[in-house]
Design a protein around this motif. Structure first.
Motif, PDB file in Angstrom:
ATOM      1  N   CYS A   1       0.846  -1.193   0.000  1.00 59.98           N
ATOM      2  CA  CYS A   1       0.000   0.000   0.000  1.00 59.98           C
ATOM      3  C   CYS A   1       0.884   1.247   0.000  1.00 59.98           C
ATOM      4  CB  CYS A   1      -0.923  -0.008   1.222  1.00 59.98           C
ATOM      5  SG  CYS A   1      -2.168   1.280   1.215  1.00 59.98           S
TER       6      CYS A   1
ATOM      7  N   LEU B   1       2.626  -2.149   4.666  1.00 59.44           N
ATOM      8  CA  LEU B   1       1.390  -2.929   4.689  1.00 59.44           C
ATOM      9  C   LEU B   1       1.018  -3.399   3.293  1.00 59.44           C
ATOM     10  CD1 LEU B   1      -1.009  -3.838   6.534  1.00 59.44           C
ATOM     11  CD2 LEU B   1      -2.197  -1.773   5.746  1.00 59.44           C
TER      12      LEU B   1
ATOM     13  N   LEU C   1      -2.042  -5.204   1.050  1.00 56.61           N
ATOM     14  CA  LEU C   1      -3.476  -5.474   1.027  1.00 56.61           C
ATOM     15  C   LEU C   1      -3.793  -6.491  -0.052  1.00 56.61           C
ATOM     16  CD1 LEU C   1      -5.024  -1.888   1.325  1.00 56.61           C
ATOM     17  CD2 LEU C   1      -4.622  -3.560   3.138  1.00 56.61           C
TER      18      LEU C   1
ATOM     19  N   SER D   1     -10.876  -6.464  -1.638  1.00 49.92           N
ATOM     20  CA  SER D   1     -11.323  -6.318  -0.264  1.00 49.92           C
ATOM     21  C   SER D   1     -12.846  -6.412  -0.242  1.00 49.92           C
ATOM     22  CB  SER D   1     -10.879  -4.963   0.304  1.00 49.92           C
ATOM     23  OG  SER D   1      -9.469  -4.832   0.265  1.00 49.92           O
TER      24      SER D   1
ATOM     25  N   THR E   1      -8.475 -10.605   3.128  1.00 46.90           N
ATOM     26  CA  THR E   1      -8.186 -10.359   4.539  1.00 46.90           C
ATOM     27  C   THR E   1      -8.675  -8.995   5.010  1.00 46.90           C
ATOM     28  OG1 THR E   1      -6.013  -9.537   3.849  1.00 46.90           O
ATOM     29  CG2 THR E   1      -6.151 -11.849   4.560  1.00 46.90           C
ATOM     30  N   HIS E   2      -9.132  -8.168   4.082  1.00 47.36           N
ATOM     31  CA  HIS E   2      -9.521  -6.800   4.423  1.00 47.36           C
ATOM     32  C   HIS E   2     -11.032  -6.647   4.372  1.00 47.36           C
ATOM     33  CE1 HIS E   2      -9.583  -2.264   3.295  1.00 47.36           C
ATOM     34  NE2 HIS E   2      -9.782  -2.447   4.592  1.00 47.36           N
TER      35      HIS E   2
ATOM     36  N   ASP F   1     -14.009  -3.803   4.957  1.00 45.28           N
ATOM     37  CA  ASP F   1     -14.166  -2.357   4.967  1.00 45.28           C
ATOM     38  C   ASP F   1     -15.548  -1.961   5.469  1.00 45.28           C
ATOM     39  OD1 ASP F   1     -13.082   0.361   4.012  1.00 45.28           O
ATOM     40  OD2 ASP F   1     -15.045   0.249   3.028  1.00 45.28           O
TER      41      ASP F   1
ATOM     42  N   ILE G   1      -7.289  -7.156   8.135  1.00 39.61           N
ATOM     43  CA  ILE G   1      -7.268  -5.701   8.106  1.00 39.61           C
ATOM     44  C   ILE G   1      -8.730  -5.271   8.225  1.00 39.61           C
ATOM     45  CG2 ILE G   1      -6.717  -3.640   6.770  1.00 39.61           C
ATOM     46  CD1 ILE G   1      -4.262  -5.171   7.677  1.00 39.61           C
TER      47      ILE G   1
ATOM     48  N   SER H   1     -11.234  -1.992   8.727  1.00 41.39           N
ATOM     49  CA  SER H   1     -11.248  -0.531   8.627  1.00 41.39           C
ATOM     50  C   SER H   1     -12.639   0.013   8.872  1.00 41.39           C
ATOM     51  CB  SER H   1     -10.752  -0.081   7.246  1.00 41.39           C
ATOM     52  OG  SER H   1     -11.615  -0.544   6.223  1.00 41.39           O
TER      53      SER H   1
ATOM     54  N   ASP I   1      -7.420  -1.385  11.984  1.00 45.35           N
ATOM     55  CA  ASP I   1      -6.165  -1.312  11.238  1.00 45.35           C
ATOM     56  C   ASP I   1      -6.069   0.014  10.491  1.00 45.35           C
ATOM     57  OD1 ASP I   1      -4.891  -4.193  11.444  1.00 45.35           O
ATOM     58  OD2 ASP I   1      -7.045  -4.442  11.216  1.00 45.35           O
ATOM     59  N   ILE I   2      -7.202   0.457   9.923  1.00 46.25           N
ATOM     60  CA  ILE I   2      -7.250   1.738   9.217  1.00 46.25           C
ATOM     61  C   ILE I   2      -8.497   2.482   9.682  1.00 46.25           C
ATOM     62  CG2 ILE I   2      -7.269   2.914   6.980  1.00 46.25           C
ATOM     63  CD1 ILE I   2      -6.369   0.227   5.720  1.00 46.25           C
TER      64      ILE I   2
ATOM     65  N   TYR J   1      -3.351   2.855  11.243  1.00 53.66           N
ATOM     66  CA  TYR J   1      -3.059   3.712  10.096  1.00 53.66           C
ATOM     67  C   TYR J   1      -4.200   4.704   9.881  1.00 53.66           C
ATOM     68  CZ  TYR J   1       0.309   0.008   8.799  1.00 53.66           C
ATOM     69  OH  TYR J   1       1.325  -0.917   8.791  1.00 53.66           O
TER      70      TYR J   1
END
Length: 337
Positions: free
Chosen positions: A25, A30, A32, A36, A65-66, A68, A100, A102, A140-141, A171
């Motif tokens: 990223c 990191l 990603l 996502s 893994t992310h 949102d 991750i 967010s 994480d974000i 982040y």
């Protein structure tokens, strides 16, 4: 004797990291997944928890893994985060360090002057609420979901810096900021010692605004990009190839940001022409659209939405063919000019 249904402890696929590509990223450490999962729609209080759980588990099994989120995702506001929190509590949380997660704040969330905008008061309070709903100790974000012209940008960025320094997030990110706003935000955060990790803009074949300056700023500043709406609210799928289906959300005006007026005969003709290119590539139109946004070198990841597991499978299959010939790219540009 009364018995209660107990969800078995989820065990992820042992092959989950074998095929999903991951990309660094910006200039951070990191990485990603190229795709996502967004929980904007179909994860609210009005939706099926069992279906939401199945989609989250399937996404993770495929290397996504992310996840949102945002404070106002639902409906109702906050309920997508609560749904995700329930899934975590029901046997998903033991994979927390492989995820991750967010969330965001900026749009309206609760009544009164402190439930919207970019103030420190709102961002910190909203982050705390979101953490409780998701049942996690940190994000994480954490994003400023939108630029607030009534709040000094310094205050908004100082709030993100505080959220990171206080351990609420690892982040800082921003979403839907203009190129100029993004450059200024990155400079403020750099001075504060909390580099801007990522920008989340809307981007697809029919909406290329980020190419008019934003991607240059992100490249210059070493900031990643995670794009939403790669399928343009479903227009870039096979759903509308034959026109607007009866009783579809678009025909009833229920789809967020998509109405019948967005699906003119001219638009549907372009969609059919794009579908011809997709078929020649051995892809669905949705897979072509996803592959196209990932072809932009600035894009770290694309956020996919889903209403059922099969759509996640279809989206991930787009990763099997991400390469475009110059002829294909020119043909796409010609169709959409």
């Amino acid at each position: 004797m009364i018995t209660h249904e107990v969800n078995p402890r989820y065990l992820a696929s042992s092959e989950r990291y074998e095929k999903m590509p991951y990309q660094r990223c910006g200039k951070s450490g990191l990485r990603l997944p190229r795709l996502s999962l967004g929980l904007w729609q179909n994860f609210g209080a009005v939706d099926s928890l069992a279906n939401a759980r199945a989609m989250v588990h399937r996404a993770f099994d495929l290397g996504i893994t992310h996840f949102d989120l945002a404070n106002n995702y639902g409906p109702n506001y906050g309920s997508a985060e609560s749904t995700f929190g329930q899934i975590m509590a029901e046997g998903f949380d033991h994979y927390r360090d492989e995820m991750i997660i967010s969330s965001k704040a900026g749009y309206d969330m609760w009544p009164g002057p402190y439930g919207i905008g970019g103030s420190r008061k709102y961002l910190v309070a909203s982050c705390d609420q979101s953490l409780k709903r998701c049942g996690v100790e940190y994000f994480d974000i954490f994003y400023s979901h939108c630029f607030d012209p009534e709040t000094p940008l310094e205050e908004t960025m100082m709030a993100l810096d505080y959220i990171v320094r206080s351990g609420r997030a690892l982040y800082a990110g921003i979403s839907s900021y203009s190129p100029e706003q993004t450059r200024e935000a990155a400079a403020i955060l750099k001075d504060l010692g909390t580099p801007l990790l990522i920008h989340q803009p809307r981007y697809n074949m029919m909406d290329r605004w980020i190419e008019d300056g934003l991607t240059d700023v992100l490249d210059d500043e070493g900031v990643g990009a995670i794009v939403f709406s790669p399928l343009n609210q479903g227009i870039l799928t096979n759903k509308y190839l034959g026109g607007i289906p009866e009783n579809s959300r678009a025909s009833r005006g229920e789809q967020i940001y998509l109405n019948e007026s967005d699906l003119s005969d001219e638009v549907i003709a372009k969609v059919n022409a794009l579908n011809n290119i997709a078929e020649q590539r051995g892809q669905t139109l949705a897979q072509l659209a996803i592959a196209w946004v990932l072809n932009n070198k600035t894009v770290t990841s694309a956020i996919i939405g889903a209403s059922r597991v099969e759509q996640i499978n279809d989206s991930v299959a787009a990763l099997n063919n991400l390469d475009f010939t110059d002829k294909e790219l020119t043909a796409i540009d010609t169709i959409l000019k």
